[in-house]
Motif scaffolding. Structure first.
Motif, PDB file in Angstrom:
ATOM      1  N   ASP A   7       0.864  -1.175   0.000  1.00 15.25           N
ATOM      2  CA  ASP A   7       0.000   0.000   0.000  1.00 15.25           C
ATOM      3  C   ASP A   7       0.904   1.229   0.000  1.00 15.25           C
ATOM      4  N   ASP A   8       1.340   1.622  -1.184  1.00 14.27           N
ATOM      5  CA  ASP A   8       2.367   2.651  -1.341  1.00 14.27           C
ATOM      6  C   ASP A   8       1.967   3.963  -0.686  1.00 14.27           C
ATOM      7  N   TRP A   9       0.746   4.394  -0.914  1.00 14.66           N
ATOM      8  CA  TRP A   9       0.314   5.710  -0.422  1.00 14.66           C
ATOM      9  C   TRP A   9       0.262   5.751   1.109  1.00 14.66           C
ATOM     10  N   ASN A  10      -0.122   4.603   1.736  1.00 15.29           N
ATOM     11  CA  ASN A  10      -0.256   4.548   3.196  1.00 15.29           C
ATOM     12  C   ASN A  10       0.969   3.976   3.889  1.00 15.29           C
ATOM     13  N   ASN A  11       2.044   3.720   3.118  1.00 17.35           N
ATOM     14  CA  ASN A  11       3.319   3.261   3.688  1.00 17.35           C
ATOM     15  C   ASN A  11       3.154   1.993   4.547  1.00 17.35           C
ATOM     16  N   ARG A  12       2.530   0.965   3.954  1.00 20.85           N
ATOM     17  CA  ARG A  12       2.337  -0.273   4.701  1.00 20.85           C
ATOM     18  C   ARG A  12       2.125  -1.433   3.727  1.00 20.85           C
ATOM     19  N   VAL A  13       2.146  -2.659   4.306  1.00 20.33           N
ATOM     20  CA  VAL A  13       1.944  -3.876   3.520  1.00 20.33           C
ATOM     21  C   VAL A  13       0.825  -4.670   4.200  1.00 20.33           C
ATOM     22  N   GLN A  14      -0.172  -5.110   3.421  1.00 18.43           N
ATOM     23  CA  GLN A  14      -1.327  -5.795   3.982  1.00 18.43           C
ATOM     24  C   GLN A  14      -1.551  -7.137   3.294  1.00 18.43           C
ATOM     25  N   MET A  15      -2.225  -8.040   4.033  1.00 20.95           N
ATOM     26  CA  MET A  15      -2.514  -9.373   3.510  1.00 20.95           C
ATOM     27  C   MET A  15      -4.027  -9.537   3.384  1.00 20.95           C
ATOM     28  N   PHE A  16      -4.441 -10.150   2.237  1.00 23.96           N
ATOM     29  CA  PHE A  16      -5.850 -10.407   1.975  1.00 23.96           C
ATOM     30  C   PHE A  16      -6.037 -11.872   1.597  1.00 23.96           C
ATOM     31  N   ARG A  17      -7.223 -12.372   1.839  1.00 28.00           N
ATOM     32  CA  ARG A  17      -7.563 -13.706   1.358  1.00 28.00           C
ATOM     33  C   ARG A  17      -7.663 -13.703  -0.159  1.00 28.00           C
ATOM     34  N   PRO A  18      -7.666 -14.874  -0.798  1.00 24.55           N
ATOM     35  CA  PRO A  18      -7.801 -14.908  -2.261  1.00 24.55           C
ATOM     36  C   PRO A  18      -9.062 -14.225  -2.763  1.00 24.55           C
ATOM     37  N   ASP A  19     -10.126 -14.176  -1.926  1.00 21.27           N
ATOM     38  CA  ASP A  19     -11.359 -13.515  -2.361  1.00 21.27           C
ATOM     39  C   ASP A  19     -11.390 -12.041  -2.001  1.00 21.27           C
ATOM     40  N   GLY A  20     -10.277 -11.523  -1.459  1.00 21.99           N
ATOM     41  CA  GLY A  20     -10.183 -10.100  -1.180  1.00 21.99           C
ATOM     42  C   GLY A  20     -10.521  -9.697   0.228  1.00 21.99           C
ATOM     43  N   VAL A  21     -10.843 -10.623   1.099  1.00 23.13           N
ATOM     44  CA  VAL A  21     -11.167 -10.289   2.491  1.00 23.13           C
ATOM     45  C   VAL A  21      -9.875  -9.991   3.254  1.00 23.13           C
ATOM     46  N   PHE A  22      -9.885  -8.881   3.969  1.00 20.92           N
ATOM     47  CA  PHE A  22      -8.691  -8.453   4.708  1.00 20.92           C
ATOM     48  C   PHE A  22      -8.362  -9.444   5.825  1.00 20.92           C
ATOM     49  N   ILE A  23      -7.069  -9.786   5.937  1.00 16.43           N
ATOM     50  CA  ILE A  23      -6.616 -10.685   7.003  1.00 16.43           C
ATOM     51  C   ILE A  23      -5.866  -9.904   8.068  1.00 16.43           C
ATOM     52  N   ARG A  24      -4.834  -9.161   7.657  1.00 12.66           N
ATOM     53  CA  ARG A  24      -4.024  -8.457   8.646  1.00 12.66           C
ATOM     54  C   ARG A  24      -3.047  -7.524   7.961  1.00 12.66           C
ATOM     55  N   ARG A  25      -2.409  -6.731   8.766  1.00 13.88           N
ATOM     56  CA  ARG A  25      -1.311  -5.890   8.310  1.00 13.88           C
ATOM     57  C   ARG A  25      -0.009  -6.618   8.583  1.00 13.88           C
ATOM     58  N   ILE A  26       0.881  -6.611   7.615  1.00 14.67           N
ATOM     59  CA  ILE A  26       2.151  -7.323   7.753  1.00 14.67           C
ATOM     60  C   ILE A  26       3.111  -6.566   8.659  1.00 14.67           C
ATOM     61  N   ASP A  27       3.237  -5.255   8.471  1.00 16.04           N
ATOM     62  CA  ASP A  27       4.177  -4.434   9.235  1.00 16.04           C
ATOM     63  C   ASP A  27       3.442  -3.699  10.338  1.00 16.04           C
ATOM     64  N   SER A  28       4.150  -2.811  11.032  1.00 14.95           N
ATOM     65  CA  SER A  28       3.536  -1.915  12.013  1.00 14.95           C
ATOM     66  C   SER A  28       4.057  -0.505  11.768  1.00 14.95           C
ATOM     67  N   ASP A  29       3.409   0.462  12.410  1.00 10.72           N
ATOM     68  CA  ASP A  29       3.847   1.856  12.228  1.00 10.72           C
ATOM     69  C   ASP A  29       5.289   2.053  12.669  1.00 10.72           C
ATOM     70  N   ASN A  30       5.712   1.299  13.689  1.00  6.83           N
ATOM     71  CA  ASN A  30       7.082   1.466  14.189  1.00  6.83           C
ATOM     72  C   ASN A  30       8.134   0.924  13.245  1.00  6.83           C
ATOM     73  N   ASP A  31       7.708   0.143  12.227  1.00 11.16           N
ATOM     74  CA  ASP A  31       8.699  -0.356  11.256  1.00 11.16           C
ATOM     75  C   ASP A  31       9.108   0.719  10.262  1.00 11.16           C
ATOM     76  N   GLY A  32       8.333   1.787  10.179  1.00 10.50           N
ATOM     77  CA  GLY A  32       8.746   2.959   9.403  1.00 10.50           C
ATOM     78  C   GLY A  32       8.883   2.747   7.916  1.00 10.50           C
ATOM     79  N   LEU A  33       8.048   1.941   7.320  1.00 12.95           N
ATOM     80  CA  LEU A  33       8.100   1.785   5.860  1.00 12.95           C
ATOM     81  C   LEU A  33       7.785   3.118   5.174  1.00 12.95           C
ATOM     82  N   ARG A  34       8.508   3.358   4.053  1.00 15.78           N
ATOM     83  CA  ARG A  34       8.295   4.595   3.288  1.00 15.78           C
ATOM     84  C   ARG A  34       8.274   4.239   1.810  1.00 15.78           C
ATOM     85  N   TYR A  35       7.086   4.254   1.250  1.00 15.33           N
ATOM     86  CA  TYR A  35       6.849   3.871  -0.133  1.00 15.33           C
ATOM     87  C   TYR A  35       7.289   2.429  -0.410  1.00 15.33           C
ATOM     88  N   PRO A  36       6.682   1.460   0.231  1.00 12.70           N
ATOM     89  CA  PRO A  36       6.999   0.061  -0.102  1.00 12.70           C
ATOM     90  C   PRO A  36       6.483  -0.253  -1.504  1.00 12.70           C
TER      91      PRO A  36
END
Length: 774
Positions: free
Chosen positions: A686-715
């Motif tokens: 999720d480039d705009w929100n500086n994070r990485v997320q996981m979804f099921r094959p049908d698109g249902v949200f599962i979880r966020r891979i990183d946290s705010d403290n990991d400080g991703l910037r434009y993954p």
């Protein structure tokens, strides 16, 4: 006929002829296999009451009901005989009313040798026969007046139930039933059936019954002895019950006496505790009242002096007033109560079940004082979101000594950053300490309040900063041009054989290879093209060939993992090749950012298919940027400018899409890199929100891979290693970060929007597991 044993009339009337149901003389007696006899009508009512079951009311044995019902049961001829006998003996029955055994005429004599009633003609015939002429014959008057009870014979003829007019004379041994003469030639014909006269059959069966009777009678003494034993035990039981009742009453009197003594002891203890606490509080009250009076009087005097006194008066007492005010200011009084109001009695519930009387109960004095009770160690200044925290409160008495018993009223609550208040869990450790457990559910400052007997402990409320933990387990690469340095990394892939991580180091125009621990192994680049080599994305095939998208030269490069070029292709079709992926057949999928489509080549570079065009509808794209292939060879494309993920089958047919533009969890804006794990879950950068997320094959949200403290910037680039770790290109920080996906799950409701095949959107709310990395 041979004689039977004699029977007294009174015994027969009581033991044989009375129905157990109606307690009257038996009428139409029916006999059961257990030899118990009842009136036909009474037995029928009993069967109806038992819902068609034939159960003997005396011995409780159950028998099958005959097809004809109660009427199908055999008549008790013996009882009928008894009834006739008693009618003749007890009621002075007229001779003419007793039938002759030889004919239907009325009997006038009784042959005591043959035990038969005879009419006048049969009596004369009886005397003429040689074998019976010497038999003693009694007149009916003599028979009724005889002092002994003769054996009882049938007083009335018994007729066949089938051939109504035929008297029963024979016995069928084959069928074990009495029959008439007609039966012997119709239903019970010889040689199939063997029969004989009833008199002869009786003589044959009598010894058998007598033998069985003898054996049965042998059981009578045993049963009588057993009955006597049971009666004796019952008598003992009654005696033991009376003795036990007396012991219980005596025990009650003893317990009541002991409990009353314990009551007095506890009441005295309560009084002593109350007086002790009261004395301390009253002394503190007196001291506070005295101090308050001194302060009030001193302040009042000084206030009046300043308000109404002239210069001379003020100067005259200035020294004393100054000293008094200083003394009052320095005066120290304990503002907190030096005792608490806790005096509790805790009854011992075990006493109800007969435990020792000394365990009647305990008196809780509640010596804990809030003002000097402390929390052990330091309150954690930083707490981890969604992780349970526990601290221990140690209570102290007024003298500062640790309290060694539980029972104090300890309460605790926590205030969240948004002002919400929740109770925490307090566990009494029964030794004067109390475990306080709480959990923070979001980042921010929390206030933890801890009280003893309604008074806050020392240091309460405690300030706690909650934050998400770092989830990154490995970070490598720093900004630069040297070995192992990276600049603006974009695409990343991993070798399924070695686990080596291959990175498109875009800012340095090269490909770099690291081992799975992030150690540099090699780099390579290509030259001789019209423009400078400009890699954007990479994909490693099962045979360790590296597929590279060369943006500047509008081509695809295939090399081995050591950097030896194998071939190039695609320049005649591609405008801005970006994301690349390889399916199970070895076909190469290339996202063309500028042409808004996906182009598919075989492993030799031959064009196979093109999917999509520019647009907003399903199957159309606006600047697609990355592609991934799952285990079914389905194609997952990040449709960047449409802020959605689209999925196609291996033939290029649209399957479905999911999108939820925004900044909340499960939403994304301008997605970039995509990858799949071993369960075909879709991982989205999720480039705009500086994070990485996981979804099921049908698109249902599962979880966020990183946290705010990991400080991703434009993954931007993402891949999954064989051991389920997620490698992310942190474009803005010029490094790569690795996250471990072997984590716990927690339910989380999520709202997302999925477009169906008709293009209409559908809002769906579902409860999905959210995973947390340890």
């Amino acid at each position: 006929m041979a004689c039977c044993s004699t029977v007294k009339t009174e015994d027969l009337d009581q033991n044989f002829l009375q129905c157990a149901f109606c307690i009257e003389r038996l009428r139409k007696p029916k006999i059961l296999p257990c030899l118990h006899t009842f009136c036909e009508v009474c037995l029928g009512q009993w069967v109806r009451k038992n819902v068609g079951k034939l159960i003997c009311p005396v011995c409780r044995n159950e028998y099958p009901l005959p097809e004809k019902g109660i009427m199908g049961l055999p008549d008790n001829f013996f009882i009928n005989n008894m009834i006739d006998f008693l009618e003749a003996r007890k009621n002075g029955k007229a001779a003419s009313s007793v039938p002759c055994h030889g004919c239907e005429k009325g009997a006038v004599t009784y042959c005591s040798d043959c035990t038969e009633f005879l009419c006048s003609d049969c009596s004369h015939a009886h005397r003429r026969l040689k074998v019976t002429r010497l038999h003693r014959q009694l007149s009916m008057e003599e028979y009724q007046a005889s002092p002994h009870e003769p054996p009882v014979e049938m007083l009335r003829p018994v007729y066949c139930s089938i051939h109504k007019c035929n008297e029963i004379e024979f016995y069928c041994e084959t069928c074990d039933v009495p029959i008439c003469l007609k039966c012997t030639v119709i239903e019970h014909r010889v040689p199939e059936h063997k029969h004989q006269y009833c008199r002869d059959a009786v003589e044959k069966q009598r010894p058998i019954l007598e033998k069985l009777l003898h054996h049965a009678q042998e059981k009578i003494p045993t049963l009588e002895g057993a009955l006597d034993n049971v009666k004796f035990v019952l008598q003992q039981l009654d005696s033991e019950k009376e003795a036990a009742e007396e012991r219980i009453r005596e025990q009650k009197r003893s317990l009541v006496s002991t409990i009353e003594q314990k009551e007095q002891t506890l009441l005295q203890d309560l009084e002593d505790t109350y007086n002790g606490k009261k004395k301390i509080l009253e002394a503190q009250q007196d001291g506070l009242m005295l101090g308050l009076g001194n302060v009030n009087s001193g302040c009042e005097f000084t206030e009046n002096l300043l308000k109404y006194g002239n210069e001379l008066a003020l100067l005259a007492v200035k020294k004393q007033a100054l000293q008094r005010m200083q003394d009052l200011i320095k005066m120290e009084l304990n503002p907190r109560p030096e005792e608490n109001a806790c005096i509790q009695f805790t009854p011992n519930d075990a006493l109800i079940y007969g435990v020792r009387t000394q365990e009647f109960g305990t008196l809780l004095r509640g010596n804990a004082v809030a003002g000097i009770s402390t929390v052990n160690a330091e309150i954690p200044q930083i707490a981890t979101v969604d992780q349970q925290q526990t601290l221990v409160l140690t209570t102290k008495d007024r003298n500062g000594k640790d309290v060694n018993q539980g029972g104090a009223i300890v309460t605790s609550k926590i205030r969240s950053p948004d002002g919400g208040v929740a109770m925490t869990k307090v566990t009494d450790n029964k030794d004067g300490t109390y475990s306080i457990t709480y959990r923070t559910n979001k980042e921010g400052t929390y206030n933890l309040f801890v009280s003893v007997f309604g008074q806050q402990v020392k240091g309460s409320p405690f300030s706690i900063e909650a934050s998400h933990p770092k989830k990154v387990c490995l970070e490598f690469g720093v900004r630069g041009k040297g070995i192992g340095h990276v600049k603006e990394p974009w695409g990343v892939s991993v070798s399924s054989k070695s686990g080596d991580i291959v990175v498109a180091d875009s800012g340095n125009s090269r490909i770099q290879v690291f081992d799975k621990l992030g150690h540099f192994k090699r780099d390579f680049r290509f030259c001789g093209f019209d423009k400078k080599f400009d890699p954007l994305d990479v994909a490693v095939t099962d045979n360790d060939q590296v597929v590279i998208s060369d943006y500047a030269n509008k081509q695809i490069i295939i090399s081995d993992i050591s950097g030896r070029m194998i071939r190039t292709f695609g320049s005649e079709r591609l405008k801005w090749p970006w994301g690349v992926a390889v399916n199970s057949y070895g076909d190469i999928h290339v996202v063309d950012y500028e042409e808004h489509c996906l182009t598919i080549f075989d492993c030799d570079g031959v064009h196979l298919n093109t999917i999509g065009c520019k647009g907003h509808a399903q199957g159309q794209f606006r600047n697609p940027i990355c592609v991934a292939i799952n285990s079914k060879d389905d194609i997952i494309i990040s449709d960047r400018e449409n802020s959605r993920i689209q999925i196609f089958d291996e033939e290029g047919n649209f399957l479905h899409l999911f999108q939820a533009p925004g900044e909340e969890e499960g939403q994304f804006k301008y997605p970039t890199g995509v990858a799949v794990d071993s369960h075909d879950n879709i991982i989205v950068c999720d480039d705009w929100n500086n994070r990485v997320q996981m979804f099921r094959p049908d698109g249902v949200f599962i979880r966020r891979i990183d946290s705010d403290n990991d400080g991703l910037r434009y993954p931007d680039g993402v891949t999954v290693t064989p051991d389920e770790k997620v490698v992310v290109c942190d474009y803005g920080n010029d490094c790569l970060k690795v996250f471990d996906c072997n984590s716990l799950m927690k339910p989380r409701s999520q709202v997302f929007v999925m477009l169906n095949e008709g293009g209409a959107s559908k809002r769906v709310t579902t409860s999905m597991p959210r995973l947390f990395v340890n």
